[in-house]
Design a protein around this motif. Sequence first.
Motif, PDB file in Angstrom:
ATOM      1  N   SER A  72       0.794  -1.167   0.040  1.00  0.00           N
ATOM      2  CA  SER A  72       0.072   0.026  -0.086  1.00  0.00           C
ATOM      3  C   SER A  72       0.947   1.315   0.051  1.00  0.00           C
ATOM      4  CB  SER A  72      -0.925  -0.033   1.122  1.00  0.00           C
ATOM      5  OG  SER A  72      -1.819  -0.979   1.129  1.00  0.00           O
ATOM      6  N   ARG A  75       2.651   1.842  -3.309  1.00  0.00           N
ATOM      7  CA  ARG A  75       1.610   2.614  -4.300  1.00  0.00           C
ATOM      8  C   ARG A  75       1.304   4.035  -4.034  1.00  0.00           C
ATOM      9  NH1 ARG A  75      -2.397  -0.344  -2.925  1.00  0.00           N
ATOM     10  NH2 ARG A  75      -3.527   1.356  -1.707  1.00  0.00           N
ATOM     11  N   ILE A  76       1.235   4.442  -2.950  1.00  0.00           N
ATOM     12  CA  ILE A  76       1.046   5.969  -2.387  1.00  0.00           C
ATOM     13  C   ILE A  76       2.367   6.668  -2.993  1.00  0.00           C
ATOM     14  CG2 ILE A  76       0.872   7.423  -0.770  1.00  0.00           C
ATOM     15  CD1 ILE A  76      -0.488   5.378   0.831  1.00  0.00           C
ATOM     16  N   SER A 109       4.396   0.855   7.090  1.00  0.00           N
ATOM     17  CA  SER A 109       4.672   2.309   6.457  1.00  0.00           C
ATOM     18  C   SER A 109       6.074   2.534   6.071  1.00  0.00           C
ATOM     19  CB  SER A 109       4.320   3.120   7.630  1.00  0.00           C
ATOM     20  OG  SER A 109       2.903   3.387   7.886  1.00  0.00           O
ATOM     21  N   ASN A 146       0.567   1.768   7.274  1.00  0.00           N
ATOM     22  CA  ASN A 146       0.267   1.709   5.493  1.00  0.00           C
ATOM     23  C   ASN A 146       0.400   3.286   5.067  1.00  0.00           C
ATOM     24  OD1 ASN A 146       0.145  -1.265   5.288  1.00  0.00           O
ATOM     25  ND2 ASN A 146      -2.017  -1.007   5.871  1.00  0.00           N
TER      26      ASN A 146
END
Length: 209
Positions: A72, A75-76, A109, A146
């Motif tokens: 995730s 992707r960000i 994260s 994330n």
Amino acid sequence: MLELITRPEIIAPPWFAARPVNGGPLNLAQPKRGDWDYESKINGWRTWVHVTTGTTFNRHNQRLSIESQFASALRILREVFACFPAGWHQCEWADCEGLERRHNLGKGSLIVLDIPNHPLPYTVRNDFLQLWFPPLNLDGHACGPNEVRCLRRYRDPFPLWQALRAENLRLGCEFYEGVVAKRCDSVYPTQRHSPDAEYTLWMKHRWRF
């Protein structure tokens, strides 16, 4: 190495991640020459990211075994980098800290430490990152799962040093390891010699060794 040859979408890092000099505890450190700012030192996994492909490597330029845990956040990261303005489009790599396994905070994260392939000074690169990613603040919330964050720089290291130790006590884990000093005019070094080579314009101060 065979994997890098047979899978062309995987691009190996062109250099090693910058490694700060070990400066010892901050209260015992010698005065620094020049103009320096300070960042939090995060307790995580040093993570090289090839942003376009979402491929990750450790500081030895080996594939990161826990890459899938950051799906995730990767992707960000890719979506934000795609929106960078002219002059920053050549940035393909992100020097990050991955939060996974060391403690229970911020699972999955990424903390963006720097943009390594841009020739501007550290302060300009850090200001740019703070425009595009929420900085990690000492506001009672370290980091959620994330997410993609960056680091805020501070001028005076001693209040930061004390605040980070107090925050660790509040969080009940060693989320922070100390501080990293970076000379304000430092560029990101592109050295290919060794993952253990130290960069003298950056210096880490940890409270445990």
